[in-house]
Design a protein around this motif. Structure first.
Motif, PDB file in Angstrom:
ATOM      1  N   ARG A  45      26.864 -42.190   6.139  1.00  7.46           N
ATOM      2  CA  ARG A  45      25.777 -41.522   6.866  1.00  7.46           C
ATOM      3  C   ARG A  45      26.326 -40.916   8.154  1.00  7.46           C
ATOM      4  N   VAL A  46      26.179 -39.595   8.274  1.00  7.39           N
ATOM      5  CA  VAL A  46      26.840 -38.829   9.328  1.00  7.39           C
ATOM      6  C   VAL A  46      25.820 -38.112  10.201  1.00  7.39           C
ATOM      7  N   ALA A  47      26.117 -38.048  11.503  1.00  5.38           N
ATOM      8  CA  ALA A  47      25.362 -37.212  12.444  1.00  5.38           C
ATOM      9  C   ALA A  47      26.305 -36.153  12.999  1.00  5.38           C
ATOM     10  N   VAL A  48      25.847 -34.915  13.059  1.00  2.00           N
ATOM     11  CA  VAL A  48      26.660 -33.813  13.583  1.00  2.00           C
ATOM     12  C   VAL A  48      26.188 -33.489  14.993  1.00  2.00           C
ATOM     13  N   LEU A  49      27.140 -33.459  15.928  1.00  2.00           N
ATOM     14  CA  LEU A  49      26.848 -33.221  17.340  1.00  2.00           C
ATOM     15  C   LEU A  49      27.417 -31.868  17.762  1.00  2.00           C
ATOM     16  N   LEU A  64      29.598 -32.698   0.019  1.00  2.00           N
ATOM     17  CA  LEU A  64      30.332 -33.895  -0.375  1.00  2.00           C
ATOM     18  C   LEU A  64      29.397 -34.911  -1.019  1.00  2.00           C
ATOM     19  N   SER A  65      29.856 -35.527  -2.080  1.00  2.00           N
ATOM     20  CA  SER A  65      29.010 -36.469  -2.804  1.00  2.00           C
ATOM     21  C   SER A  65      28.812 -37.755  -2.012  1.00  2.00           C
ATOM     22  N   ASN A  66      27.609 -38.282  -2.107  1.00  2.00           N
ATOM     23  CA  ASN A  66      27.240 -39.553  -1.486  1.00  2.00           C
ATOM     24  C   ASN A  66      27.449 -39.567   0.024  1.00  2.00           C
ATOM     25  N   VAL A  67      27.216 -38.431   0.643  1.00  3.96           N
ATOM     26  CA  VAL A  67      27.215 -38.318   2.101  1.00  3.96           C
ATOM     27  C   VAL A  67      25.820 -37.891   2.533  1.00  3.96           C
ATOM     28  N   GLU A  68      25.254 -38.619   3.465  1.00  3.95           N
ATOM     29  CA  GLU A  68      23.913 -38.307   3.964  1.00  3.95           C
ATOM     30  C   GLU A  68      24.004 -37.780   5.381  1.00  3.95           C
ATOM     31  N   LEU A  69      23.443 -36.609   5.597  1.00  5.02           N
ATOM     32  CA  LEU A  69      23.345 -36.045   6.937  1.00  5.02           C
ATOM     33  C   LEU A  69      22.074 -36.611   7.570  1.00  5.02           C
ATOM     34  N   VAL A  70      22.240 -37.648   8.408  1.00  2.00           N
ATOM     35  CA  VAL A  70      21.064 -38.350   8.907  1.00  2.00           C
ATOM     36  C   VAL A  70      20.498 -37.740  10.180  1.00  2.00           C
ATOM     37  N   ALA A  71      21.335 -37.005  10.941  1.00  2.00           N
ATOM     38  CA  ALA A  71      20.840 -36.440  12.199  1.00  2.00           C
ATOM     39  C   ALA A  71      21.691 -35.251  12.609  1.00  2.00           C
ATOM     40  N   ALA A  81      16.886 -26.439  14.760  1.00  2.00           N
ATOM     41  CA  ALA A  81      15.977 -25.944  13.731  1.00  2.00           C
ATOM     42  C   ALA A  81      16.751 -25.262  12.608  1.00  2.00           C
ATOM     43  N   ALA A  82      17.774 -24.496  12.966  1.00  2.00           N
ATOM     44  CA  ALA A  82      18.577 -23.801  11.955  1.00  2.00           C
ATOM     45  C   ALA A  82      19.331 -24.801  11.095  1.00  2.00           C
ATOM     46  N   ALA A  83      19.834 -25.871  11.702  1.00  2.00           N
ATOM     47  CA  ALA A  83      20.578 -26.886  10.948  1.00  2.00           C
ATOM     48  C   ALA A  83      19.658 -27.625   9.969  1.00  2.00           C
ATOM     49  N   VAL A  84      18.455 -27.958  10.416  1.00  2.00           N
ATOM     50  CA  VAL A  84      17.500 -28.646   9.549  1.00  2.00           C
ATOM     51  C   VAL A  84      17.130 -27.757   8.362  1.00  2.00           C
ATOM     52  N   GLU A  85      16.961 -26.476   8.617  1.00  2.00           N
ATOM     53  CA  GLU A  85      16.633 -25.547   7.534  1.00  2.00           C
ATOM     54  C   GLU A  85      17.765 -25.486   6.502  1.00  2.00           C
ATOM     55  N   THR A  86      19.000 -25.423   6.975  1.00  2.00           N
ATOM     56  CA  THR A  86      20.157 -25.399   6.072  1.00  2.00           C
ATOM     57  C   THR A  86      20.225 -26.678   5.250  1.00  2.00           C
ATOM     58  N   ALA A  87      20.037 -27.820   5.906  1.00  2.00           N
ATOM     59  CA  ALA A  87      20.078 -29.100   5.196  1.00  2.00           C
ATOM     60  C   ALA A  87      18.954 -29.199   4.177  1.00  2.00           C
ATOM     61  N   GLY A  88      17.782 -28.674   4.529  1.00  2.00           N
ATOM     62  CA  GLY A  88      16.648 -28.734   3.627  1.00  2.00           C
ATOM     63  C   GLY A  88      16.912 -28.021   2.311  1.00  2.00           C
ATOM     64  N   LYS A  89      17.673 -26.942   2.362  1.00  2.00           N
ATOM     65  CA  LYS A  89      17.995 -26.201   1.140  1.00  2.00           C
ATOM     66  C   LYS A  89      18.887 -27.022   0.220  1.00  2.00           C
ATOM     67  N   ALA A  90      19.584 -28.017   0.786  1.00  2.00           N
ATOM     68  CA  ALA A  90      20.429 -28.906  -0.012  1.00  2.00           C
ATOM     69  C   ALA A  90      19.731 -30.222  -0.327  1.00  2.00           C
ATOM     70  N   GLY A  91      18.439 -30.303  -0.014  1.00  2.00           N
ATOM     71  CA  GLY A  91      17.667 -31.491  -0.343  1.00  2.00           C
ATOM     72  C   GLY A  91      17.809 -32.639   0.636  1.00  2.00           C
ATOM     73  N   GLN A  92      18.275 -32.356   1.864  1.00  2.00           N
ATOM     74  CA  GLN A  92      18.402 -33.409   2.874  1.00  2.00           C
ATOM     75  C   GLN A  92      17.503 -33.099   4.065  1.00  2.00           C
ATOM     76  N   SER A  93      17.119 -34.160   4.777  1.00  2.00           N
ATOM     77  CA  SER A  93      16.172 -34.005   5.886  1.00  2.00           C
ATOM     78  C   SER A  93      16.659 -34.748   7.124  1.00  2.00           C
ATOM     79  N   PRO A  94      17.668 -34.222   7.793  1.00  2.00           N
ATOM     80  CA  PRO A  94      18.144 -34.898   8.996  1.00  2.00           C
ATOM     81  C   PRO A  94      17.116 -34.806  10.123  1.00  2.00           C
ATOM     82  N   ARG A  95      17.081 -35.827  10.957  1.00  2.00           N
ATOM     83  CA  ARG A  95      16.212 -35.756  12.125  1.00  2.00           C
ATOM     84  C   ARG A  95      16.959 -35.045  13.251  1.00  2.00           C
TER      85      ARG A  95
END
Length: 432
Positions: A45-49, A64-71, A81-95
Motif C-alpha cells: 500500500r503506497v502513498a504518493v507525495l 503493478l499487480s497487487n499494489v494499492e494506491l491508498v493516498a 483532484a487530477a491524481a484521483v481522477e487518474t486512479a479512478g480510471k484504473a479502479g482505485q480510490s486513493p484519499r
C-alpha cells in the motif's frame, strides 16, 4: 560569493562532527538485513507525495499487480483532484491528504513515494523511515551532502527499503550495456563523457504577489527558511535558485553521472572542477545554464557537458559514452546502446524503449520479497555526492580535492563547509 548564494555558516565543529560520524555511511558496502513485510498480505500500500513528477509515480503503481494506491498528497489542491481522477480510471480510490505528516502514523501505508521538490527529499525520507515506511524518493534525493548521509543513516537505523529514482538503473538494455563494460567488451575503460542538451527559455523576473488560494505555501516551503512568494517560482523554476534547488547538475546531471560512475565501477572522485555560467538570459536564475564539469578518478575520468538553453541539435550527442582500449560504447538518450571499434565502425546496435516501470517494480518487489534494490540509497547518494561537490566547486570557483574513500572534501574552506549543509526552519532540522 553573492549573499543569496549561501546559507548561514554552520560551526566548524558541527561540520567535522557530522562528516566524521556519518561520512562512513556512504562508504559502507552491502546494507544490513531489513525488516520484512507483513507475511499476512502480499499487497503493498503506497502513498504518493508530490503530484508533478509524482503523476508518473501514480501511473506506474497503477500498472503493478497487487499494489494499492491508498493516498495522494500535494500542497497544490488542484493536483490531487487530477491524481484521483487518474486512479479512478484504473479502479482505485486513493484519499487526498494535504499534509504528508498525517500519513506517517497511518498503519494502512506501507511505503511513500516522494516526488516533492529537492529540499523536501531528505527531510521527508528521514521522517518516513522513522515512521516505519519504506521509501521511493526522486533524484537527487538530497539538497546537500550532509542530508545524503542522514538519509542513509535513517534507512539503516530503521531497517527500511529506500530506493532513489535514477530509473536507468533498472532499464534492461542499460543493465546489459553496463554488464558488457564489466566483462571487458571494449577493454579497460579510461573515460566517460556525458551530455545534456535542452532549450529552456527564460524564467523572467518574479514579482512578490499574494499566495494563490490553491497553494499551501507555508507547507510547500516546509523545512527550509521562509522566503517571500514570487510569481515565477512554483512549480518548477525553484530548480534554478540555490535556496530551493541544485541547478541542472542535480536536476539532470545526476542521471548521466550515475551511469558513468556505474560503468566505471567507481566511487568518489579525487578532484572536481566545474565551469560555466548563466549566459543566455538576464533573469532570476542563479544556477548556470551552460556547464562543463570534470571528475578525476585517478585511473579514469568523467566529464558532463550541459547546455540547458541551446539544444545543439547538429551535434547529436549520446547520453553517455564510455571510451575503452578496444572501442567505445555509447548509450542513447532513451534505452539503447551502440558499440564502435577503434576505427569508429559500428559493430553492435541494441535498441530499447525507456520506461520508469521496471524501477518501480524493483522497489515493490524489494518490499515484498526482499529483492536487492537497483538503486539503494547509499549507492545512489554516492552519485548525488558528485553533484553536490560539483556545485560546491562551481559556487566557490575552486577545484575541490576529495577523499576518494569517504567522499568528503579535503581541507574544506569555510565557504565549502557552509555549502555542505544548510539552515532549516526551527523544528524541521533533519535528525536520525
Amino acid at each position: 560569493m553573492k549573499p543569496h548564494e549561501t546559507d548561514p555558516l554552520p560551526t566548524r565543529r558541527r561540520f567535522l562532527e557530522t562528516t566524521g560520524l556519518l561520512g562512513a555511511s556512504l562508504a559502507l558496502g552491502t546494507p544490513p538485513a531489513f525488516a520484512r513485510p507483513d507475511p499476512a498480505s502480499e499487497r503493498v500500500r503506497v502513498a504518493v507525495l508530490g503530484l508533478g513528477r509524482g503523476m508518473d509515480h501514480v501511473k506506474a503503481y497503477l500498472q503493478l499487480s497487487n499494489v494499492e494506491l491508498v493516498a495522494v498528497c500535494d500542497t497544490d489542491e488542484r493536483r490531487m483532484a487530477a491524481a484521483v481522477e487518474t486512479a479512478g480510471k484504473a479502479g482505485q480510490s486513493p484519499r487526498t491528504v494535504g499534509d504528508f505528516r498525517k500519513l506517517l502514523a497511518d498503519p494502512s501505508v506501507d511505503a511513500v513515494s516522494i516526488a516533492m521538490p529537492n529540499f523536501w527529499h531528505a527531510p521527508a525520507t528521514i521522517l518516513a523511515c522513522a515512521a516505519g515506511k519504506h521509501v521511493y524518493v526522486e533524484k537527487p534525493g538530497s539538497h546537500n551532502a550532509l542530508e545524503g548521509e542522514l538519509m542513509v543513516a535513517a534507512a539503516r537505523k530503521h531497517r527500511r527499503k529506500v530506493q532513489m529514482g535514477n530509473q536507468r538503473r533498472s532499464q534492461p538494455e542499460i543493465r546489459d550495456a553496463i554488464g558488457l563494460l564489466g566483462s571487458g567488451e571494449i577493454g579497460k575503460v579510461r573515460f566517460a563523457r556525458c551530455w545534456y542538451d535542452s532549450n529552456r527559455g527564460t524564467i523572467g523576473h518574479g514579482k512578490p504577489v499574494p499566495v494563490p488560494s490553491w497553494l499551501n505555501y507555508d507547507l510547500w516551503q516546509g523545512p527550509i527558511p521562509d522566503r517571500v512568494y514570487v510569481d515565477n517560482l512554483v512549480h518548477y523554476n525553484w530548480h534554478w535558485r540555490w535556496h530551493w534547488g541544485g541547478g541542472e547538475l542535480a536536476n539532470n546531471g545526476i542521471h548521466a553521472l550515475d551511469i558513468a560512475r556505474w560503468g566505471l565501477d567507481a566511487r568518489f572522485p579525487l578532484r572536481v572542477s566545474v565551469t560555466g555560467g548563466r549566459y543566455h538570459f538576464d533573469d532570476d536564475q542563479e544556477t548556470p545554464d551552460t556547464t562543463m564539469a570534470a571528475f578525476d578518478l585517478g585511473s579514469a575520468g568523467v566529464t558532463w557537458d550541459a547546455s540547458s538553453c541551446l539544444s545543439r541539435k547538429e551535434e547529436k550527442h549520446p547520453f553517455v559514452a564510455f571510451y575503452g582500449d578496444r572501442g567505445v560504447l555509447a548509450l542513447d538518450t532513451g534505452a539503447g546502446y551502440r558499440i564502435f571499434d577503434l576505427e569508429g565502425r559500428e559493430v553492435k546496435s541494441v535498441s530499447g524503449t525507456f520506461s520508469d516501470l521496471p524501477h518501480f517494480r524493483n522497489f515493490i518487489e524489494s518490499i515484498r520479497n526482499d529483492a536487492p534494490l537497483n538503486s539503494e540509497i547509499a549507492e545512489a547518494q554516492i552519485s548525488t555526492r558528485w553533484c553536490h561537490i560539483g556545485n560546491i566547486a562551481y559556487r566557490t570557483h575552486t577545484e575541490v580535492a576529495v577523499d576518494s574513500i569517504t567522499g568528503r572534501i579535503v581541507r574544506p574552506s569555510r565557504d565549502m563547509e557552509r555549502l555542505w549543509t544548510r539552515a532549516y526552519r526551527s523544528g524541521w532540522e533533519p535528525k536520525v
